[in-house]
Design a protein around this motif. Structure first.
Motif, PDB file in Angstrom:
ATOM      1  N   PRO A 161     -10.079  16.681 -33.763  1.00 27.40           N
ATOM      2  CA  PRO A 161      -9.372  15.410 -33.982  1.00 27.40           C
ATOM      3  C   PRO A 161      -8.678  15.337 -35.341  1.00 27.40           C
ATOM      4  O   PRO A 161      -7.634  14.684 -35.472  1.00 27.40           O
ATOM      5  CB  PRO A 161     -10.478  14.356 -33.881  1.00 27.40           C
ATOM      6  N   SER A 162      -9.234  16.016 -36.358  1.00 28.92           N
ATOM      7  CA  SER A 162      -8.552  16.048 -37.659  1.00 28.92           C
ATOM      8  C   SER A 162      -7.296  16.881 -37.580  1.00 28.92           C
ATOM      9  O   SER A 162      -6.248  16.518 -38.117  1.00 28.92           O
ATOM     10  CB  SER A 162      -9.467  16.622 -38.746  1.00 28.92           C
ATOM     11  N   ALA A 163      -7.397  18.025 -36.901  1.00 28.19           N
ATOM     12  CA  ALA A 163      -6.232  18.899 -36.788  1.00 28.19           C
ATOM     13  C   ALA A 163      -5.113  18.214 -36.009  1.00 28.19           C
ATOM     14  O   ALA A 163      -3.932  18.469 -36.242  1.00 28.19           O
ATOM     15  CB  ALA A 163      -6.628  20.211 -36.112  1.00 28.19           C
ATOM     16  N   SER A 187      -4.655  14.945 -36.045  1.00 22.89           N
ATOM     17  CA  SER A 187      -4.451  13.607 -36.596  1.00 22.89           C
ATOM     18  C   SER A 187      -2.990  13.237 -36.825  1.00 22.89           C
ATOM     19  O   SER A 187      -2.616  12.081 -36.748  1.00 22.89           O
ATOM     20  CB  SER A 187      -5.206  13.457 -37.908  1.00 22.89           C
ATOM     21  N   TYR A 188      -2.178  14.238 -37.177  1.00 20.44           N
ATOM     22  CA  TYR A 188      -0.782  13.932 -37.491  1.00 20.44           C
ATOM     23  C   TYR A 188       0.133  14.254 -36.309  1.00 20.44           C
ATOM     24  O   TYR A 188       1.341  14.204 -36.416  1.00 20.44           O
ATOM     25  CB  TYR A 188      -0.343  14.712 -38.735  1.00 20.44           C
ATOM     26  N   ASP A 189      -0.493  14.638 -35.190  1.00 24.02           N
ATOM     27  CA  ASP A 189       0.283  15.012 -34.014  1.00 24.02           C
ATOM     28  C   ASP A 189       0.623  13.760 -33.195  1.00 24.02           C
ATOM     29  O   ASP A 189      -0.271  12.994 -32.849  1.00 24.02           O
ATOM     30  CB  ASP A 189      -0.561  15.982 -33.162  1.00 24.02           C
ATOM     31  N   PRO A 190       1.912  13.558 -32.918  1.00 22.16           N
ATOM     32  CA  PRO A 190       2.281  12.351 -32.158  1.00 22.16           C
ATOM     33  C   PRO A 190       1.666  12.314 -30.754  1.00 22.16           C
ATOM     34  O   PRO A 190       1.543  11.243 -30.166  1.00 22.16           O
ATOM     35  CB  PRO A 190       3.806  12.420 -32.086  1.00 22.16           C
ATOM     36  N   ASP A 191       1.277  13.478 -30.208  1.00 16.95           N
ATOM     37  CA  ASP A 191       0.687  13.483 -28.865  1.00 16.95           C
ATOM     38  C   ASP A 191      -0.839  13.427 -28.880  1.00 16.95           C
ATOM     39  O   ASP A 191      -1.487  13.736 -27.887  1.00 16.95           O
ATOM     40  CB  ASP A 191       1.098  14.758 -28.097  1.00 16.95           C
ATOM     41  N   PHE A 192      -1.391  13.063 -30.013  1.00 18.57           N
ATOM     42  CA  PHE A 192      -2.844  12.994 -30.188  1.00 18.57           C
ATOM     43  C   PHE A 192      -3.464  12.058 -29.147  1.00 18.57           C
ATOM     44  O   PHE A 192      -3.050  10.911 -29.009  1.00 18.57           O
ATOM     45  CB  PHE A 192      -3.111  12.475 -31.599  1.00 18.57           C
ATOM     46  N   ILE A 193      -4.480  12.574 -28.420  1.00 20.20           N
ATOM     47  CA  ILE A 193      -5.026  11.721 -27.365  1.00 20.20           C
ATOM     48  C   ILE A 193      -5.836  10.537 -27.910  1.00 20.20           C
ATOM     49  O   ILE A 193      -6.009   9.545 -27.239  1.00 20.20           O
ATOM     50  CB  ILE A 193      -5.905  12.494 -26.345  1.00 20.20           C
ATOM     51  N   ALA A 223      -4.956   8.427 -29.921  1.00 16.51           N
ATOM     52  CA  ALA A 223      -3.908   7.712 -30.652  1.00 16.51           C
ATOM     53  C   ALA A 223      -4.332   6.321 -31.106  1.00 16.51           C
ATOM     54  O   ALA A 223      -3.781   5.774 -32.057  1.00 16.51           O
ATOM     55  CB  ALA A 223      -2.653   7.618 -29.795  1.00 16.51           C
ATOM     56  N   SER A 224      -5.343   5.773 -30.447  1.00 19.12           N
ATOM     57  CA  SER A 224      -5.728   4.414 -30.832  1.00 19.12           C
ATOM     58  C   SER A 224      -6.591   4.402 -32.091  1.00 19.12           C
ATOM     59  O   SER A 224      -6.940   3.351 -32.605  1.00 19.12           O
ATOM     60  CB  SER A 224      -6.483   3.742 -29.686  1.00 19.12           C
ATOM     61  N   TRP A 225      -6.952   5.606 -32.582  1.00 23.68           N
ATOM     62  CA  TRP A 225      -7.805   5.656 -33.769  1.00 23.68           C
ATOM     63  C   TRP A 225      -7.150   4.958 -34.963  1.00 23.68           C
ATOM     64  O   TRP A 225      -7.756   4.106 -35.616  1.00 23.68           O
ATOM     65  CB  TRP A 225      -8.131   7.107 -34.127  1.00 23.68           C
ATOM     66  N   THR A 226      -5.913   5.360 -35.240  1.00 16.18           N
ATOM     67  CA  THR A 226      -5.239   4.843 -36.430  1.00 16.18           C
ATOM     68  C   THR A 226      -5.118   3.319 -36.426  1.00 16.18           C
ATOM     69  O   THR A 226      -5.521   2.675 -37.394  1.00 16.18           O
ATOM     70  CB  THR A 226      -3.875   5.519 -36.612  1.00 16.18           C
ATOM     71  N   PRO A 227      -4.598   2.724 -35.353  1.00 16.56           N
ATOM     72  CA  PRO A 227      -4.553   1.256 -35.381  1.00 16.56           C
ATOM     73  C   PRO A 227      -5.933   0.613 -35.452  1.00 16.56           C
ATOM     74  O   PRO A 227      -6.081  -0.464 -36.032  1.00 16.56           O
ATOM     75  CB  PRO A 227      -3.837   0.892 -34.071  1.00 16.56           C
ATOM     76  N   THR A 228      -6.949   1.264 -34.911  1.00 20.11           N
ATOM     77  CA  THR A 228      -8.282   0.656 -34.922  1.00 20.11           C
ATOM     78  C   THR A 228      -8.899   0.669 -36.315  1.00 20.11           C
ATOM     79  O   THR A 228      -9.500  -0.305 -36.755  1.00 20.11           O
ATOM     80  CB  THR A 228      -9.239   1.406 -33.967  1.00 20.11           C
ATOM     81  N   MET A 288      -6.506   3.986 -40.628  1.00 16.53           N
ATOM     82  CA  MET A 288      -6.099   5.300 -41.141  1.00 16.53           C
ATOM     83  C   MET A 288      -6.406   6.330 -40.049  1.00 16.53           C
ATOM     84  O   MET A 288      -7.205   6.044 -39.149  1.00 16.53           O
ATOM     85  CB  MET A 288      -6.814   5.650 -42.437  1.00 16.53           C
ATOM     86  N   ASN A 289      -5.758   7.493 -40.140  1.00 17.59           N
ATOM     87  CA  ASN A 289      -5.978   8.457 -39.057  1.00 17.59           C
ATOM     88  C   ASN A 289      -7.358   9.118 -39.166  1.00 17.59           C
ATOM     89  O   ASN A 289      -8.091   8.900 -40.134  1.00 17.59           O
ATOM     90  CB  ASN A 289      -4.836   9.482 -39.001  1.00 17.59           C
ATOM     91  N   PHE A 290      -7.695   9.911 -38.188  1.00 17.64           N
ATOM     92  CA  PHE A 290      -9.033  10.496 -38.120  1.00 17.64           C
ATOM     93  C   PHE A 290      -9.337  11.350 -39.350  1.00 17.64           C
ATOM     94  O   PHE A 290     -10.395  11.248 -39.972  1.00 17.64           O
ATOM     95  CB  PHE A 290      -9.160  11.341 -36.849  1.00 17.64           C
ATOM     96  N   PHE A 291      -8.389  12.202 -39.688  1.00 21.09           N
ATOM     97  CA  PHE A 291      -8.516  13.071 -40.856  1.00 21.09           C
ATOM     98  C   PHE A 291      -8.853  12.242 -42.100  1.00 21.09           C
ATOM     99  O   PHE A 291      -9.827  12.514 -42.800  1.00 21.09           O
ATOM    100  CB  PHE A 291      -7.169  13.800 -41.038  1.00 21.09           C
ATOM    101  N   ASP A 292      -8.037  11.232 -42.368  1.00 23.02           N
ATOM    102  CA  ASP A 292      -8.268  10.406 -43.557  1.00 23.02           C
ATOM    103  C   ASP A 292      -9.580   9.639 -43.466  1.00 23.02           C
ATOM    104  O   ASP A 292     -10.234   9.394 -44.480  1.00 23.02           O
ATOM    105  CB  ASP A 292      -7.108   9.425 -43.757  1.00 23.02           C
ATOM    106  N   THR A 293      -9.959   9.252 -42.256  1.00 22.88           N
ATOM    107  CA  THR A 293     -11.228   8.525 -42.098  1.00 22.88           C
ATOM    108  C   THR A 293     -12.396   9.415 -42.528  1.00 22.88           C
ATOM    109  O   THR A 293     -13.300   8.972 -43.231  1.00 22.88           O
ATOM    110  CB  THR A 293     -11.446   8.100 -40.630  1.00 22.88           C
ATOM    111  N   MET A 294     -12.354  10.674 -42.107  1.00 26.41           N
ATOM    112  CA  MET A 294     -13.432  11.600 -42.467  1.00 26.41           C
ATOM    113  C   MET A 294     -13.456  11.841 -43.980  1.00 26.41           C
ATOM    114  O   MET A 294     -14.516  11.852 -44.605  1.00 26.41           O
ATOM    115  CB  MET A 294     -13.253  12.936 -41.741  1.00 26.41           C
TER     116      MET A 294
END
Ligand code: TRP
Length: 584
Positions: A488-490, A492-498, A500-505, A508-514
């Motif tokens: 999920p970190s790898a 994180s910056y991919d527009p097709d990330f499954i 995708a709701s992580w960032t709005p929730t 910050m994206n998964f990578f930054d959250t970790m």
């Protein structure tokens, strides 16, 4: 059936321990992060304060970790139980460390993977076509653009460059919150209802009114700075003849074109989850192989070869830097203390970074310490590790900034400093730059590798010691699990990330959250607990035994630092990081 206790791994030599521990400490934090936060904080005082943090907080906590490991001969989870003689709440600190190692490693391998990608990019000279295109475009620009327009562009650029620093100082006089409220305010007013009415309603809140008035006052200062810079810039370029204007414009245009190309290349790497995962996988594989090799047969062996290699390569790069035109500005930038550039938040950032860069707060040094056989040299070892780590961080600045300054780039480029500014500089250097690029990025990979090893070792050692797994099994299974968790970190910056709701929730994206979770919560709390444990809780007999061979004074000073100074300062960092304390 009674299982026979496997013999625990240990270091072959003292030097081996120091190099392995220094290998853990020296990593992306030194070469990627330290130069850019130094850049963002204006160098000089920031570096001094960072050194002070290493001295009064870093080294004492490192000693605490090593001694807990040495005294217990256990990994973080077992260590506290061993020393206390029973399971207590402290065991939780060990668990936090193991979890934290897992989390840090999961995003660390993604960044390290990018460094691997860049090494290959340098080998195939990826920027060559970009540079050729840019050169042609710049030549066309030169003949097609009027000198007057060129002057205008140069003036605008100079205004920005010359005023950026003073503007950031003025901006620093109000907190981020004031500025964001001010922004909301201006937007509301602009979109707004009858202006006076709106203002009146909003300003009924005294506090709000004061904040906005402060921002307005500072905005005025900023306009004044810009106005002065404009006058200066126009005057500056009036004196320069047309030919030079054309030359400078062409160079600038070319660099901008190359920068755009390199930016795109970096963008397409990080937004491509599959490629990022591939490299993270490759890097994880290397890490697993070393850890599976054992403490002295894998980690110690690899580190005793890689660390001197790393220092050698860096000295070579610094020597190259010494002969660059930007060397003097680089030295001034890194070492000249200018109090106006120092912000209170910079002080805390320095302290927070001291933690990360020394691998403290999660039991990495504790685990490495537990593989030590005898008790001598606690202080001198810690000093050596810190010295190597700090020396390499400073060397990293001295290899990066001369190149950055020589090719007219900004030292405060942030996280992109290594992945964007450096490749741009290497491209401008020409054919030799390709070689420098290869060397530079492989250096980054090596440094990251010796750190990743220590992170995997902490997690693996739990399964080896407690669950009785074989080392090879632990390395492969844990390494595999970390890789899965890194996906999920790898992506994180991919527009097709499954996901995708992580960032709005989470904002910050998964990578930054970790990263946020580990750097802002787990590490500082881990460090705080370790300091409190070593200073106040650890049985005095065990503690004092670790100081074998050092004078009484060392123990007294250390006790004072670990009991009072370190906990207080680390608490301040935590308060700032989680946003309770808002220093600026
Ligand atoms: N110190 C390493 C760096 O500067 C990263 C690292 C390795 C680390 N092990 C750690 C950070 C344990 C915190 C805790 O890149």
């Amino acid at each position: 059936m009674v299982e026979e206790k496997k013999k625990r791994g240990h270091w072959k030599s003292k030097l081996g321990f120091i190099l392995a521990a220094a290998g853990s400490a020296v990593g992306l934090g030194n070469i990627w992060k330290f130069p850019y936060i130094t850049g963002e904080n204006g160098g000089g005082y920031f570096v001094l304060i960072y050194l002070a943090c290493i001295l009064i907080v870093g080294i004492p906590i490192m000693m605490a970790e090593i001694m807990i490991g040495r005294a217990s001969k256990k990994q973080p989870v077992g260590a506290f139980e061993e020393l206390q003689g029973e399971k207590t709440g402290w065991t939780f600190v060990g668990w936090m460390g193991v979890a934290c190692g897992f989390i840090i490693l999961s995003f660390y391998i993604v960044v390290a993977g990018w460094a691997m990608d860049y090494t290959l990019k340098a080998v195939v000279n990826f920027s060559n076509p970009i540079a050729e295109k840019a050169e042609t475009a710049a030549k066309v620009y030169r003949v097609k653009t009027s000198v007057a327009d060129m002057r205008k562009t140069l003036v605008e650029r100079r205004i920005k460059l010359e005023s950026a620093e003073s503007i950031s100082v003025v901006r620093g006089k109000a907190s981020k919150k004031v500025w964001s409220e001010y922004k909301n305010y201006t937007k509301a007013i602009e979109s707004g209802v009858a202006l006076k009415e709106a203002r009146k309603v909003l300003f009924e809140d005294e506090k709000f009114k004061r904040k906005i008035e402060l921002a307005i006052k500072l905005e005025k200062n900023i306009s004044e700075i810009k106005r002065k810079a404009r006058v200066e810039a126009i005057e500056f370029y009036e004196k320069i003849d047309d030919k030079k204007i054309r030359d400078e414009s062409e160079t600038l245009f070319r660099r901008q074109k190359i920068a755009v190309g390199i930016d795109k290349a970096f963008g397409s790497l990080v937004t491509d989850g599959w490629t990022s995962s591939f490299w993270a996988f490759a890097f994880m594989l290397l890490t697993i192989l070393v850890v599976a090799g054992g403490v002295s047969g894998g980690i110690e062996k690899v580190c005793t070869v890689l660390m001197p290699t790393l220092v050698g390569i860096m000295i070579f790069m610094v020597c190259y830097g010494v002969f660059q035109p930007g060397f003097k500005s680089a030295i001034t930038f890194v070492f000249y203390p200018d109090i106006s550039k120092l912000k209170a938040s910079g002080v805390l950032e320095a302290l927070g970074h001291a933690f990360f860069t020394l691998s403290l707060g999660m039991g990495a040094m504790l685990t490495y310490g537990s593989y030590q056989e005898d008790k001598k040299g606690l202080l001198s070892q810690s000093i050596w590790i810190a010295l190597l780590d700090t020396g390499i961080a400073i060397l990293a600045c001295m290899m990066i900034f001369p190149i950055i300054f020589s090719y007219g780039m900004s030292p405060s480029a942030g996280p992109g400093l290594v992945f964007k500014s450096m490749p741009l500089a290497f491209t401008e250097i020409g054919s030799g730059g390709m070689l420098l690029g290869i060397i530079f990025f492989s250096l980054l990979v090596l440094a990251a590798l010796t750190s990743a090893i220590s992170l995997l070792e902490v997690v693996a050692s739990y399964f080896i010691d407690v669950k009785n797994w074989s080392r090879v099994r632990a390395a492969w299974i844990i390494g595999g699990a970390v890789f899965l968790f890194a996906l999920p970190s790898a992506f994180s910056y991919d527009p097709d990330f499954i996901m995708a709701s992580w960032t709005p929730t989470f904002g910050m994206n998964f990578f930054d959250t970790m990263d946020y979770l580990s750097s802002n919560w787990l590490l500082p709390f881990g460090g705080l607990f370790i300091a409190i444990y070593a200073g106040w809780v650890m049985p005095a007999k065990l503690r004092d035994a670790e100081f074998e061979g050092s004078s009484k004074m060392v123990l007294t000073i250390w006790l004072m630092l670990i009991r009072f100074v370190a906990p207080i300062l680390v608490t301040l960092v935590i308060l700032q990081k989680v946003g309770i304390l808002q220093l600026n």
